[in-house]
Design a protein around this motif. Structure first.
Motif, PDB file in Angstrom:
ATOM      1  N   GLY A   3      64.649  10.589  44.597  1.00  0.00           N
ATOM      2  CA  GLY A   3      65.712  11.523  44.943  1.00  0.00           C
ATOM      3  C   GLY A   3      65.831  12.700  43.999  1.00  0.00           C
ATOM      4  N   ALA A   4      66.718  13.612  44.332  1.00  0.00           N
ATOM      5  CA  ALA A   4      67.001  14.755  43.465  1.00  0.00           C
ATOM      6  C   ALA A   4      67.675  14.243  42.197  1.00  0.00           C
ATOM      7  CB  ALA A   4      67.913  15.743  44.181  1.00  0.00           C
ATOM      8  N   PRO A   5      67.386  14.863  41.052  1.00  0.00           N
ATOM      9  CA  PRO A   5      67.975  14.390  39.791  1.00  0.00           C
ATOM     10  C   PRO A   5      69.504  14.485  39.805  1.00  0.00           C
ATOM     11  CG  PRO A   5      66.136  15.882  39.373  1.00  0.00           C
ATOM     12  CD  PRO A   5      66.445  15.972  40.832  1.00  0.00           C
ATOM     13  N   PHE A   6      70.147  13.427  39.341  1.00  0.00           N
ATOM     14  CA  PHE A   6      71.593  13.441  39.163  1.00  0.00           C
ATOM     15  C   PHE A   6      71.892  14.149  37.850  1.00  0.00           C
ATOM     16  CE2 PHE A   6      75.487  11.334  37.492  1.00  0.00           C
ATOM     17  CZ  PHE A   6      76.371  11.818  38.448  1.00  0.00           C
ATOM     18  N   THR A   7      72.693  15.198  37.905  1.00  0.00           N
ATOM     19  CA  THR A   7      72.967  16.038  36.744  1.00  0.00           C
ATOM     20  C   THR A   7      74.466  16.116  36.478  1.00  0.00           C
ATOM     21  OG1 THR A   7      73.120  18.028  38.099  1.00  0.00           O
ATOM     22  CG2 THR A   7      70.926  17.449  37.240  1.00  0.00           C
ATOM     23  N   GLN A   8      74.815  16.714  35.353  1.00  0.00           N
ATOM     24  CA  GLN A   8      76.224  16.897  35.029  1.00  0.00           C
ATOM     25  C   GLN A   8      76.911  17.803  36.046  1.00  0.00           C
ATOM     26  OE1 GLN A   8      77.622  15.151  32.807  1.00  0.00           O
ATOM     27  NE2 GLN A   8      79.663  16.045  32.635  1.00  0.00           N
ATOM     28  N   SER A   9      76.195  18.792  36.527  1.00  0.00           N
ATOM     29  CA  SER A   9      76.780  19.679  37.545  1.00  0.00           C
ATOM     30  C   SER A   9      77.030  18.911  38.841  1.00  0.00           C
ATOM     31  CB  SER A   9      75.872  20.884  37.804  1.00  0.00           C
ATOM     32  OG  SER A   9      74.606  20.472  38.287  1.00  0.00           O
ATOM     33  N   LYS A  10      76.148  17.970  39.174  1.00  0.00           N
ATOM     34  CA  LYS A  10      76.363  17.137  40.362  1.00  0.00           C
ATOM     35  C   LYS A  10      77.569  16.233  40.158  1.00  0.00           C
ATOM     36  CE  LYS A  10      75.081  15.857  44.468  1.00  0.00           C
ATOM     37  NZ  LYS A  10      75.052  16.829  45.591  1.00  0.00           N
ATOM     38  N   ALA A  11      77.735  15.716  38.932  1.00  0.00           N
ATOM     39  CA  ALA A  11      78.903  14.889  38.622  1.00  0.00           C
ATOM     40  C   ALA A  11      80.187  15.691  38.819  1.00  0.00           C
ATOM     41  CB  ALA A  11      78.812  14.360  37.198  1.00  0.00           C
ATOM     42  N   ARG A  12      80.197  16.939  38.353  1.00  0.00           N
ATOM     43  CA  ARG A  12      81.376  17.787  38.533  1.00  0.00           C
ATOM     44  C   ARG A  12      81.646  18.052  40.015  1.00  0.00           C
ATOM     45  NH1 ARG A  12      79.097  20.729  34.174  1.00  0.00           N
ATOM     46  NH2 ARG A  12      78.351  22.297  35.617  1.00  0.00           N
ATOM     47  N   GLU A  13      80.569  18.259  40.769  1.00  0.00           N
ATOM     48  CA  GLU A  13      80.706  18.495  42.206  1.00  0.00           C
ATOM     49  C   GLU A  13      81.348  17.290  42.892  1.00  0.00           C
ATOM     50  OE1 GLU A  13      77.590  18.487  45.913  1.00  0.00           O
ATOM     51  OE2 GLU A  13      77.039  19.712  44.170  1.00  0.00           O
ATOM     52  N   LEU A  14      80.892  16.083  42.548  1.00  0.00           N
ATOM     53  CA  LEU A  14      81.438  14.873  43.168  1.00  0.00           C
ATOM     54  C   LEU A  14      82.860  14.598  42.707  1.00  0.00           C
ATOM     55  CD1 LEU A  14      78.336  12.486  43.074  1.00  0.00           C
ATOM     56  CD2 LEU A  14      79.251  13.778  45.008  1.00  0.00           C
ATOM     57  N   GLU A  44      80.574  18.779  25.591  1.00  0.00           N
ATOM     58  CA  GLU A  44      79.599  17.718  25.738  1.00  0.00           C
ATOM     59  C   GLU A  44      78.244  18.267  26.149  1.00  0.00           C
ATOM     60  OE1 GLU A  44      82.267  13.895  26.994  1.00  0.00           O
ATOM     61  OE2 GLU A  44      81.548  15.215  28.578  1.00  0.00           O
ATOM     62  N   SER A  45      77.222  17.424  25.983  1.00  0.00           N
ATOM     63  CA  SER A  45      75.876  17.800  26.396  1.00  0.00           C
ATOM     64  C   SER A  45      75.863  18.161  27.878  1.00  0.00           C
ATOM     65  CB  SER A  45      74.906  16.642  26.154  1.00  0.00           C
ATOM     66  OG  SER A  45      74.733  16.407  24.775  1.00  0.00           O
ATOM     67  N   PHE A  46      75.075  19.212  28.197  1.00  0.00           N
ATOM     68  CA  PHE A  46      74.801  19.686  29.552  1.00  0.00           C
ATOM     69  C   PHE A  46      75.916  20.525  30.161  1.00  0.00           C
ATOM     70  CE2 PHE A  46      72.856  15.382  29.188  1.00  0.00           C
ATOM     71  CZ  PHE A  46      71.561  15.811  28.986  1.00  0.00           C
ATOM     72  N   GLU A  47      77.128  20.519  29.580  1.00  0.00           N
ATOM     73  CA  GLU A  47      78.214  21.269  30.191  1.00  0.00           C
ATOM     74  C   GLU A  47      77.980  22.773  30.134  1.00  0.00           C
ATOM     75  OE1 GLU A  47      80.631  20.582  32.030  1.00  0.00           O
ATOM     76  OE2 GLU A  47      80.625  18.412  31.944  1.00  0.00           O
ATOM     77  N   ASN A  48      77.280  23.252  29.112  1.00  0.00           N
ATOM     78  CA  ASN A  48      77.002  24.685  29.012  1.00  0.00           C
ATOM     79  C   ASN A  48      75.506  24.936  28.812  1.00  0.00           C
ATOM     80  OD1 ASN A  48      76.779  23.622  26.509  1.00  0.00           O
ATOM     81  ND2 ASN A  48      78.281  24.939  25.512  1.00  0.00           N
ATOM     82  N   ASP A  49      74.687  24.034  29.386  1.00  0.00           N
ATOM     83  CA  ASP A  49      73.224  24.104  29.299  1.00  0.00           C
ATOM     84  C   ASP A  49      72.711  23.871  27.890  1.00  0.00           C
ATOM     85  OD1 ASP A  49      72.874  24.599  32.026  1.00  0.00           O
ATOM     86  OD2 ASP A  49      73.193  26.743  31.750  1.00  0.00           O
ATOM     87  N   ILE A  54      78.928   6.641  38.976  1.00  0.00           N
ATOM     88  CA  ILE A  54      80.386   6.492  39.032  1.00  0.00           C
ATOM     89  C   ILE A  54      81.009   6.774  37.683  1.00  0.00           C
ATOM     90  CG2 ILE A  54      82.269   4.861  39.423  1.00  0.00           C
ATOM     91  CD1 ILE A  54      80.394   3.500  41.499  1.00  0.00           C
ATOM     92  N   ASP A  55      80.426   6.232  36.609  1.00  0.00           N
ATOM     93  CA  ASP A  55      80.967   6.466  35.273  1.00  0.00           C
ATOM     94  C   ASP A  55      80.979   7.953  34.940  1.00  0.00           C
ATOM     95  OD1 ASP A  55      81.399   4.875  32.403  1.00  0.00           O
ATOM     96  OD2 ASP A  55      80.451   6.827  32.163  1.00  0.00           O
ATOM     97  N   ALA A  56      79.868   8.640  35.241  1.00  0.00           N
ATOM     98  CA  ALA A  56      79.770  10.062  34.922  1.00  0.00           C
ATOM     99  C   ALA A  56      80.807  10.884  35.678  1.00  0.00           C
ATOM    100  CB  ALA A  56      78.362  10.568  35.248  1.00  0.00           C
ATOM    101  N   VAL A  57      81.119  10.480  36.913  1.00  0.00           N
ATOM    102  CA  VAL A  57      82.075  11.230  37.727  1.00  0.00           C
ATOM    103  C   VAL A  57      83.512  10.910  37.332  1.00  0.00           C
ATOM    104  CG1 VAL A  57      82.932  11.660  40.054  1.00  0.00           C
ATOM    105  CG2 VAL A  57      80.477  11.412  39.665  1.00  0.00           C
ATOM    106  N   VAL A  58      83.818   9.621  37.177  1.00  0.00           N
ATOM    107  CA  VAL A  58      85.202   9.212  36.936  1.00  0.00           C
ATOM    108  C   VAL A  58      85.742   9.820  35.650  1.00  0.00           C
ATOM    109  CG1 VAL A  58      86.660   7.233  36.349  1.00  0.00           C
ATOM    110  CG2 VAL A  58      85.099   7.109  38.297  1.00  0.00           C
ATOM    111  N   ARG A  59      84.924   9.902  34.606  1.00  0.00           N
ATOM    112  CA  ARG A  59      85.417  10.444  33.337  1.00  0.00           C
ATOM    113  C   ARG A  59      85.792  11.926  33.449  1.00  0.00           C
ATOM    114  NH1 ARG A  59      81.880  12.699  29.968  1.00  0.00           N
ATOM    115  NH2 ARG A  59      82.720  11.619  28.142  1.00  0.00           N
ATOM    116  N   LEU A  60      85.365  12.589  34.532  1.00  0.00           N
ATOM    117  CA  LEU A  60      85.716  13.985  34.755  1.00  0.00           C
ATOM    118  C   LEU A  60      87.010  14.152  35.556  1.00  0.00           C
ATOM    119  CD1 LEU A  60      82.184  15.427  35.684  1.00  0.00           C
ATOM    120  CD2 LEU A  60      83.326  15.500  33.463  1.00  0.00           C
TER     121      LEU A  60
END
Length: 252
Positions: free
Chosen positions: A107-118, A185-190, A165-171
């Motif tokens: 599948g497509a990589p799950f990223t921090q931006s995807k976590a924010r989207e979800l 945090e890592s990945f939030e601003n590249d 789920i963990d990555a999304v819920v903490r947001l």
């Protein structure tokens, strides 16, 4: 047929906002680690729900069969399209039209931006594969996106579901303390996150960098920013390239 859809809402204090729905052969695995730490606290407070839909409930025949041999031959077994589609249809009828993903190494990589989207959605439905995967016709007919947590293969999608789920819920609002900590945090601003230190000031002849102890917040911010850049450039050149490109765009 009896459908066992399990809602893990411990000591509900408020109406739940975000729903995680996991279609799985092993519902007993949930909530598992998701009931601990800050994510578990949020579960207890009713900030999110952990729901399971047991795939076996939709199996066929007296043995509730969910899989069969691969067409064309080959090792392993494949989850049947009719079984999984019935589980999916029931899930959508029960929980609504939530974004639906099949957890898959291709599948497509799950990223921090995807976590924010979800995190901005009402929830997510995660289909956990097993064996050699799911009949391809099911994925195409239901137009299900595939999502991967990395370039490796797991025995099933449940472990990947924990991560997503963990990555999304903490947001979600109210789960963590401050927005500033999330932004840094890592990945939030590249960029990868800068190094962190705490007491004791000296440990095994290693000292906390002096700049962090001098109280000059501007210098501390500059030092942290530079450390984040240096780490990203050395460890994740792909991420560094994206950061440089986005910086150039913002300067235009």
């Amino acid at each position: 047929m009896t459908i066992r859809s399990v809602d893990y809402l411990l000591e509900p204090i408020m109406i739940s906002n975000w729903k995680a729905v996991i279609i799985t052969l092993f519902p007993e695995m949930f909530p598992g680690p998701l009931q601990t730490s800050v994510v578990g606290n949020a579960l207890n407070k009713g900030l999110w729900e952990c729901n399971t839909v047991p795939m076996r409930d939709f199996g066929v025949g007296k043995h509730s069969q969910v899989d069969d041999t691969p067409a064309g031959g080959g090792a392993g077994m494949v989850l049947r399209a009719d079984v999984v589609s019935n589980a999916l249809d029931h899930t959508h009828q029960t929980y609504g039209a939530l974004p639906t993903y099949y957890l898959s190494a291709r599948g497509a990589p799950f990223t921090q931006s995807k976590a924010r989207e979800l995190a901005d959605e009402k929830g997510v439905i995660l289909l956990c594969g097993r064996f050699e995967g799911v009949d391809e016709r099911l994925l195409k007919a239901r137009q299900i996106e595939e999502l991967s947590i990395g370039d490796f293969v797991l025995s099933g999608g449940e472990i990947a579901a924990f991560s997503v789920i963990d990555a999304v819920v903490r947001l979600l609002p109210g789960v963590l303390g401050g927005k500033a900590s999330l932004f840094e945090e890592s990945f939030e601003n590249d960029l990868l996150e800068y190094p962190q230190y705490t007491r004791p000031r000296v440990w095994e002849d290693h000292r906390i960098p002096d700049v962090l102890l001098e109280g000059d917040h501007k210098k501390i911010a500059q030092w942290r920013r530079q450390q984040a850049k240096d780490l990203t450039q050395s460890r994740r050149p792909d991420l560094w390239q994206r950061y440089v490109q986005n910086s150039l765009k913002s300067d235009d």
